[in-house]
Structure formats: structure tokens, C-alpha cells
Design an enzyme around this catalytic site. Structure first.
Site, PDB file in Angstrom:
ATOM      1  N   ASP A 168     -20.293  -7.140 -97.063  1.00 44.75           N
ATOM      2  CA  ASP A 168     -19.482  -6.057 -97.630  1.00 44.75           C
ATOM      3  C   ASP A 168     -20.260  -5.278 -98.694  1.00 44.75           C
ATOM      4  O   ASP A 168     -19.710  -4.867 -99.711  1.00 44.75           O
ATOM      5  CB  ASP A 168     -18.166  -6.601 -98.218  1.00 44.75           C
ATOM      6  CG  ASP A 168     -17.154  -5.497 -98.501  1.00 44.75           C
ATOM      7  OD1 ASP A 168     -17.388  -4.345 -98.069  1.00 44.75           O
ATOM      8  OD2 ASP A 168     -16.138  -5.776 -99.154  1.00 44.75           O
TER       9      ASP A 168
ATOM     10  N   ASP B 107     -21.034  -2.312 -99.311  1.00 49.92           N
ATOM     11  CA  ASP B 107     -20.797  -0.876 -99.248  1.00 49.92           C
ATOM     12  C   ASP B 107     -21.907  -0.078 -99.927  1.00 49.92           C
ATOM     13  O   ASP B 107     -22.313  -0.420-101.039  1.00 49.92           O
ATOM     14  CB  ASP B 107     -19.540  -0.538-100.068  1.00 49.92           C
ATOM     15  CG  ASP B 107     -18.263  -0.574 -99.282  1.00 49.92           C
ATOM     16  OD1 ASP B 107     -18.294  -0.317 -98.086  1.00 49.92           O
ATOM     17  OD2 ASP B 107     -17.230  -0.842 -99.903  1.00 49.92           O
TER      18      ASP B 107
ATOM     19  N   GLY C 182     -10.435   3.022 -95.859  1.00 53.90           N
ATOM     20  CA  GLY C 182      -9.863   2.200 -94.785  1.00 53.90           C
ATOM     21  C   GLY C 182     -10.890   1.327 -94.078  1.00 53.90           C
ATOM     22  O   GLY C 182     -10.613   0.775 -93.024  1.00 53.90           O
ATOM     23  N   GLY C 183     -12.070   1.219 -94.663  1.00 54.80           N
ATOM     24  CA  GLY C 183     -13.177   0.524 -94.006  1.00 54.80           C
ATOM     25  C   GLY C 183     -12.966  -0.963 -93.789  1.00 54.80           C
ATOM     26  O   GLY C 183     -13.678  -1.568 -93.004  1.00 54.80           O
TER      27      GLY C 183
END
Lengths: 568, 256
Positions: A320, A322, A198-199
């Protein structure tokens, strides 16, 4: 964080189990007690955790299939899912039974020798879940006689491995706030450990441990520290009169999801977990500071969830990037010294070697073209070189690699990376106010096209036709020296790669491509030894197992799981 | 004399394309004049009934302002046009990619002034396309022309006028990688020229200049060359400005 004493458990759990008439996870009759999970490398006929073993090397000691006979692999059986969509699951194999998840939240138990189905468990996933980026589930964990699965509406269920009967179901977060669980859980001791997705939708990430017997929460680690906790200061207060939008409550919905399975070192009793991007993804100005523990690896005490160390790869990230990769643990002896390390090819394009006990940065080098940073300083922190507006940043938004599992072979001491090369994105952040449960990314990045308007690499899925060609970015399997990151060989692809990698004790490397090829290489040289076109994109990791003395290699391509073995 | 588009609408309301007296933009941001002008025609055919010639046909809505209550970004505007607004008179519009690019460009530049012709006369354009331009010697439209180069039958659906104009002026610089001509020589010495339809690490699928579909294992080829130079000439050298505008109008009209 809710903590329980180390000696909590056993009396109370035994009593509870007896009262419920259940078989205890750590009980004498249990099929897969914790000890078997710890000893997984010694039973290569099984595949007992998402990444094979707690060290997550995706290395199998099986050696029946060799570079000499791999050309004799032939299809044994196929299992087709009735549900369409990128299928990112890794199956487990336990004593001849395969446990596989399929969309949205089914568990299928199959005969690993024939592919015939024993049972199917279907969790009633509500249609109004807000899981980002597809209804993925990447697999189950096994402990005792139970299987554990996270769900798209942020529940965790325990299922009887023999019957598929549901044993418990607990809600661990609010689906309406876009929490979801897409990863395969990791079972450790008498607990099952998971992290949330849900990041990109404004959650506040967490990793949590549930009691495997009851589903009761044992501990919860918030991946964004709250007020008073160490690290909270990295979500800096907004200046008095900011020139651009600044969010004073950024930490409360700052993402830092943990949507991929971690690893475990029984000797240190530490869990290692990769943490995702801060939100909004592309507009860093509204969340000043390093934004811990986004884009970090955290080492957590397995009993309490307390953080022992962290290492942040990309502070205050606007790309982004991650750090949602598999933490690969390895003990490497070189020059008379034993290195106990975490190996990490990061989405940001750098390959890192960290000391496993302390998190100390040992080495870091780029493994693909990188222009967002000119290098790393002595502590491993990037020396940033942001690109001017409109110019492409390398690696692009999908990263130099992503969640697809890398592999490490203790025989070759090489680390194998599924990589995207020559692939960039034009980032343009925009301020965005948080709205509960909604997309929270702060701008629209544009994939860099070699010619204006030309097709670019599709982010998550591809059809049967490659219209973007290698000019927009291409895949590669990279083999780098595990301790130095120095490239030893490279196998270039025309298409990109979203497949994990498996190596075996016969120095074979198996992987796949978005174009649907499943292929075997010589793990020492990269030479292509065998390939099969399976007709659907491979977006998961191949596994090896053995039943009745016969080695199998299985991989999912498109909507089918295909299993290969040597011709009889 | 240059005039804002909205004022000009009333003058040429009966025409599908208004081609005279157009003024070049002074400030049109990232939006190409060809797209804006095409967007005007989309506006004329799809929007004018409700929003009016002046863009203020709906009470409380003034499209000349460039401000939208329910949309900030172009992405918002696209979604609004594609989905409509429930419980209002704003319907969902099923526009193709080129039309959507055009209407967005137009809505972003409602007072844009044109002084050069970008979209000319479609019928004249077809005559040039089939005659002086000799385009059918390589390209196919409908049932005419060879199959080896890019098929233009529905090019007006997928590419915005600005992209088509760039392709006419700079064929090599705008040639998409998948469209690059390939030259293949098999191990047996057979030679094939054509265009890629698909490619992976090990194989390539082409349509050759005879219109045949062929597939090859790359490691069995004597030669596999992907040419980065387009065989198409730059029509900036071949055609007058008005002729270019006419050909562009014809290409924009090619919708299957």
C-alpha cells in the site's frame, strides 16, 4: 480518453456563458483568472491553490513573522466546525476572504481577518456514499469568480464565490462502485482538474478535466491503461494454471486512485499527479506485472490529458505504498547548471529527484529505515528484498511519509518531509475476489508492536492520550538537500506527524503534530522557536496570508481552525 | 489421559473451570493453550445453551468441524459473534477483548487436547496474589494497593489469559512501553518515580508512586529516565506451576 481540439473552446464557451448569464471563468470581470493563478508566487498575501502555487512548494514570500519575533505570535481568531472527524482541509485565501471546506461537503466563506462567516454552502451528501477512510474533503479550487469542490458521492460542484450559490453539479463516476472525490481540485486554464479516490475498494482510477464554465468533461485519463493502450501490458495475463489465485480482470478494478491534488508547470504545459496503490493492496500475486500507473507520478498534457511520461516508484506493490504525495516542482541552479525537477518523498521511504521534462530518474535515497528494498537501480527501480512471513517491513503501512504536504524553500534549497521513523508493519497478503463497491485490500496487515500486544500507532486518528509511545514509531521533520536527499537536520517527535509543512521567506518553518502542537522552527537549523498546544490533532497543512498589511498563519487542529499573527 | 475438549464438556458440565485431566495441545497453531482453555469457559457460559456440549446442538452447524459457512478468517468470526446473524437464532454477543480472544481460540481448536493446567482455581489464586506473591505491594485491585504500577482492577477484560501468563513469566519482555517505570529529577532536584499516563514531544504526564498526578516539561528536567527493566520478578521462579495457574485464573476473573 475524450479529447477536444486545442482551439475548442473560447467561442463556444463565451456564447454559452452569455446565454446563461454567467460570469466566465476567464472573463474580464473575473476575480481570479488563470493569469493570477500562474502568478500566485507574486501575491503571497493570498493562498490561491491547495499547495499555495502551481509548483506546490508550500513556500510563502511573507516575512513579517521572523525567527526573532515568532515568539510574539498570538491567537487572533478561531473557527470551530460543527462536524467531528479528522479535518484535512487546506483553506484558500483570496483578497481577504478565506474559503474552507468542512465535513462532509460544506464550503465556508470567512473574513480572513476576523473569522466571521459570510456564507456556508452545504452539498447534500447522500449517506450511502462509499468513500474510503473517512468523510474527508481537502479543499476547493478557485477560478474566475467560482469555487469548485469534489464530493463524497463523486460529483463536482461549482459555486459562486460571492454568494455560495451552486452554479452546476455534475456526476463524474458511480458512488456505488466506491468512487469519491476527496481532494482539492486544481484549476488550470479554463478547466478544473480532479482525481478520484476509492483505490482500496476496487475502482479503476482516473484523473479528469471539466470545463469550468459548464462542468462538461474535457478529458479523462485512466490511471490503469485499457486494452490496446500503452502500459496495459503491465497487467500481465494470468498463467494457464496458476498455483495461487490470479485475477484475469485485475486491471478493471485495480485501484490506482488519484486522491490528492497535482501540480502544474505552465512552461511545459504539463500536469503532474501522484497515483495510488494497486488493488487488492496486499496480495500482489493475483495481479501479476508492474501494474502501471499505480504508485507512479504521471505527467499529462494539460489540454488533452495525454500522458507524456511516467515514473513508477513501487512496481507490483504489496505494501500500500501509494504515490499519493504532492508533486513538488522546483528550478534549482547548482554548479552552473539549472535543474528543473520534481521532488518526491515517497511513502515507500525513498526520496526521489526526477527531471521534470522527461521523467528521467536523477537521484534516489532512503530518508527513513527501509528494508523492503536494498536500494534503487540506475533507472530508479527498487531492488526488492521482501521480508520473511511474520517479520516487520519498514516503513510500515502508513509509509515513511504519506499525503501530508512536504515543503521546499528556494532560499534554503532544502526539502522538508513530515516523516514516520522506526515504524513497521507485518504484511500478510491473502487472495480476494473483487466485489463491486466493497473493500478490496487482500489481507490484514498488523502494525509491528515493540512488545507483543502493546498499543501501536493509530493509523488515521488518535485520542488525547499517547499510549503507544515513540517505541512503536515516532514522527520527525526531516530537512534534506533537495537535489541529493542528504539529510541536513532532523527534529524528532515523540508522537507521529500527520501535518503538512510551510516555510516562509524569513526562513521559518511551520508544522504540527498529532498531539496537537502547532510549532515554528528555524528552517535552516531545525531549532524549535515557538509552539502552541491547540488540543486536537493536526492533519492538514498550515498556510500563511496577509490582510491589511498583517501576516497571519492558520492551521486546523481537531475541530478548530486557529489563526495567529504578531501581537499588535 | 488426554481427551478432546468437547468430549470432556459433558464430564464437567457443572464446573465453570475444568481444571483436572487437561491435556496439552499437539497442534494448536497460533493459539495459546491458556486462551483456548479460557475460551472453553466462555463457551460454557455463553454458547452451550444453543450449540450444546458437543458443539452440534444446532441443526446443520457443527462447531467441532472448525469450518464456518459465514466466516473464513478470525476477523470474520469476531464480526459474526459481535454482530450476530440477522433472522437466525444467532444473537449478537457483547464480549470483552479477552473473552473474544478466548472464544476464537477455542472455536479454532474445538478438539484440542490439554495435559497441563493453565487456568487454576480463582480463590486459591487470590490468596497467593495477596499473600505469597505480594502483588498488592505494587499493583492495585479495586481499592487495595498503590497506584504507581499498572492497575489490575479490570485486567481480565483487556488482556487475554495468554498475555497475562506471559507477563507473569517474563515481566520485562512483556512490559508495554507506556508502562515502563520512569524516574524524573526536576531542575530543583526533586525526584519522582512513577508510571507514564501520557507523553508528547515536549511534556510527560505521570502518576507517581505516591499516587499523585504530575506533569513536566521535558526540557526543564535534570533527568528523565525510562527504565526498560521491570521491577516485577518472574513468577516462574517464585511460584509452582499449579500456583501460577491459580493466580492466572484470579487475574482472568478481574473484570470491572
Amino acid at each position: 480518453m475524450r479529447r477536444m481540439s486545442t482551439g475548442r473552446s473560447f467561442t463556444a464557451v463565451w456564447l454559452l456563458a452569455a446565454a446563461l448569464g454567467l460570469v466566465l471563468a476567464a472573463g474580464v470581470a473575473a476575480q481570479v483568472p488563470f493569469a493570477r493563478l500562474q502568478g500566485a508566487p507574486a501575491e503571497p498575501h493570498n493562498w490561491l491553490t491547495y499547495s499555495g502555487t502551481y509548483f506546490s512548494q508550500r513556500y510563502s514570500e511573507l516575512d513579517q513573522v521572523t525567527p526573532d519575533n515568532v515568539g510574539d505570535l498570538e491567537l487572533q481568531w478561531v473557527y470551530q466546525t460543527p462536524v467531528h472527524g479528522p479535518w484535512q482541509s487546506t483553506p484558500l485565501v483570496v483578497d481577504g476572504v478565506m474559503y474552507l471546506t468542512q465535513r462532509p461537503n460544506d464550503i465556508v466563506a470567512l473574513d480572513a481577518r476576523t473569522g466571521r462567516v459570510f456564507w456556508v454552502y452545504s452539498y447534500p451528501t447522500p449517506s450511502d456514499h462509499r468513500a474510503c477512510c473517512g468523510s474527508n474533503n481537502r479543499g476547493v479550487a478557485v477560478l474566475g469568480d467560482r469555487l469548485f469542490m469534489g464530493t463524497l458521492d463523486a460529483h463536482v460542484v461549482a459555486v459562486d464565490a460571492a454568494t455560495g450559490a451552486q452554479l452546476w453539479d455534475v456526476e463524474v463516476a458511480d458512488k456505488d462502485l466506491a468512487y469519491s472525490l476527496t481532494l482539492a481540485p486544481l484549476a488550470v486554464k479554463d478547466m478544473v482538474v480532479l482525481g478520484t479516490a476509492g483505490g482500496d475498494r476496487g475502482i479503476r482510477g482516473f484523473i479528469l478535466a471539466l470545463d469550468a464554465a459548464t462542468g462538461e468533461e474535457v478529458w479523462r485519463f485512466h490511471t490503469i491503461p485499457g486494452p490496446g493502450e500503452r502500459g496495459h501490458e503491465t497487467w500481465e495475463p494470468c498463467p494457464p494454471n496458476p498455483e495461487t489465485y490470479c485475477d484475469p480482470e485485475a486491471w478493471m478494478h485495480g485501484g490506482a486512485a488519484a486522491w490528492l491534488t497535482g501540480s502544474y508547470d505552465p512552461e511545459l504545459d504539463l500536469l503532474f499527479w501522484g497515483i495510488g496503490n494497486p488493488g487488492p493492496d496486499f496480495y500482489r500475486e493475483q495481479r501479476p506485472g508492474d501494474n502501471l500507473y499505480s504508485n507512479s507520478v504521471v505527467a499529462l498534457d494539460a489540454d488533452t490529458g495525454e500522458i507524456r511520461w511516467h515514473f513508477q516508484f513501487t512496481p507490483n506493490d504489496p505494501y500500500d505504498y501509494d504515490a499519493v504525495q504532492i508533486p513538488v516542482l522546483a528550478d534549482i541552479e547548482r554548479g552552473g547548471q539549472l535543474f528543473k525537477v520534481v521532488l518526491w518523498a515517497n511513502r515507500n521511504g525513498f526520496y526521489y529527484v526526477l527531471d521534470r521534462a522527461t521523467g528521467r530518474f536523477l537521484d534516489g535515497v532512503p530518508f527513513v529505515s527501509v528494508n523492503w528494498a536494498e536500494g534503487l537501480d540506475d533507472s530508479g527501480r527498487p531492488i526488492e528484498t521482501p521480508q520473511p512471513p511474520g517479520a516487520p517491513t519498514y516503513p510500515g503501512i502508513q509509509g515513511g511519509t504519506n499525503w501530508y504536504s512536504p515543503a521546499y524553500s528556494p532560499r534554503t534549497e532544502l526539502f522538508y518531509i513530515p516523516a514516520w521513523e522506526d515504524y513497521g508493519t507485518v504484511f500478510a497478503g491473502e487472495p480476494q475476489e473483487y466485489e463491486p463497491g466493497r473493500s478490496f485490500i487482500g489481507g490484514i496487515p498488523t502494525m509491528f508492536a515493540p512488545v507483543p500486544g502493546a498499543p501501536v500507532v493509530p493509523g488515521l486518528t488518535r485520542g488525547p492520550i499517547n499510549t503507544w509511545t515513540a517505541a512503536a514509531g515516532h514522527g520527525a521533520v526531516l530537512a534534506v538537500d533537495a537535489l541529493t536527499g542528504e539529510q541536513r537536520w532532523k527534529f524528532e517527535m515523540t508522537d507521529v506527524i500527520s501535518s503538512g509543512i510551510l516555510t516562509t521567506a524569513s526562513d521559518l518553518l511551520f508544522t504540527g503534530a498529532r498531539s496537537g502542537y502547532f510549532q515554528a522552527h528555524d528552517a535552516r537549523t531545525g531549532d524549535l522557536l515557538w509552539k502552541a498546544s491547540l488540543g486536537g490533532q493536526i492533519v492538514n497543512g498550515p498556510i500563511a496570508y496577509e490582510v491589511d498589511g498583517r501576516q497571519y498563519v492558520a492551521v486546523i487542529a481537531g475541530n478548530a481552525l486557529s489563526t495567529f499573527a504578531l501581537r499588535d | 489421559m488426554s481427551r478432546p475438549i468437547f468430549r470432556r464438556l459433558s464430564v464437567c458440565a457443572a464446573l465453570l473451570f475444568c481444571t483436572s485431566g487437561l491435556a496439552q495441545a499437539q497442534d494448536h497453531g497460533d493459539y495459546d493453550p491458556a486462551d483456548i482453555e479460557y475460551g472453553l469457559s466462555v463457551y460454557r457460559s455463553q454458547c452451550v445453551t444453543c450449540h450444546g456440549d458437543s458443539g452440534d446442538g444446532i441443526a446443520g452447524v457443527n462447531l467441532r468441524s472448525g469450518q464456518f459457512r459465514r466466516a473464513v478468517s478470525d476477523r470474520d468470526l469476531r464480526a459474526l459473534i459481535a454482530n450476530g446473524i440477522p433472522d437466525t437464532g444467532m444473537l449478537a454477543f457483547d464480549l470483552d477483548s479477552a473473552e473474544m480472544t478466548g472464544i476464537i481460540a477455542f472455536l479454532r481448536n474445538p478438539n484440542f487436547e490439554l495435559d497441563a493446567v493453565t487456568l487454576g482455581d480463582e480463590a486459591r489464586g487470590r490468596t497467593i496474589f495477596e499473600g505469597k506473591g505480594d502483588c498488592l505491594s505494587c499493583h492495585r485491585v479495586g481499592q487495595e494497593g498503590p497506584r504507581g504500577s499498572v492497575d489490575l482492577t479490570s485486567i481480565g477484560t483487556t488482556r487475554a489469559p495468554s498475555a497475562l501468563r506471559r507477563s507473569l513469566l517474563d515481566p520485562t519482555g512483556t512490559m508495554r512501553p507506556i508502562d515502563r517505570p520512569v524516574e524524573i529529577v526536576t531542575a530543583a532536584g526533586e525526584r519522582f518515580n512513577g508510571r507514564r499516563l501520557n507523553e508528547d514531544t515536549y511534556t510527560v504526564q505521570i502518576i507517581d508512586d505516591q499516587g499523585r498526578l504530575r506533569s513536566f516539561d521535558k526540557d526543564r528536567l535534570q533527568q528523565f529516565t525510562v527504565h526498560t527493566e521491570s521491577p516485577m520478578p518472574s513468577y516462574g521462579d517464585e511460584l509452582e506451576e499449579q500456583e501460577l495457574a491459580d493466580v492466572l485464573a484470579y487475574l482472568v476473573s478481574l473484570k470491572r
